[in-house]
Design a protein around this motif. Structure first.
Motif: not given
Length: 126
Positions: A108-125
């Motif tokens: 669950a923690a790994a999935a949450a970290a992956a989601i957080a990284f995806a969100i930061t990438r989308v926001v940076r785009e």
């Protein structure tokens, strides 16, 4: 033939409207009236939506829907978790590999970290 000439003359008169001296002031007044009307409409629609939301919320809370939904969610969540754990233990994991709560929390923690990284990438785009 006279009717055709009249129609042509009438069309020309309306196509070439004479300029009025206060046309800018008139346009400003019309625009002001239109904007005032929309402000009133938006306020009225928003107020009616708020009143409807309050009535709907009172109906939902008064009917006990929240308690029943919470109970159903808890029951379904426990059942689903049990079935997922059983499936993973019996189908996906080797028989010698112990399945315990730490593994689930780590996943669950790994999935949450992956989601957080995806969100930061989308926001940076953007």
């Amino acid at each position: 033939m006279a009717e055709r000439n009249f129609e042509v003359e009438l069309g020309r008169m309306f196509a070439e409207a004479p300029a009025m001296g206060d046309s800018d002031f008139f346009a400003l007044r019309v625009d002001e009236r239109l904007r005032r009307g929309w402000t009133l409409r938006r306020t009225l629609i928003g107020g009616m939506g708020l009143a409807g939301g309050v009535v709907g919320g009172a109906q939902i809370l008064g009917g006990g829907l929240v308690e029943r939904l919470g109970r159903a969610t808890t029951d379904a969540g426990g059942e689903l978790t049990g079935r997922v754990v059983d499936f993973v233990e019996n189908s996906l994991m080797p028989q010698a590999f112990p399945m315990n709560a730490e593994i689930i929390w780590f996943a669950a923690a790994a999935a949450a970290a992956a989601i957080a990284f995806a969100i930061t990438r989308v926001v940076r785009e953007f």
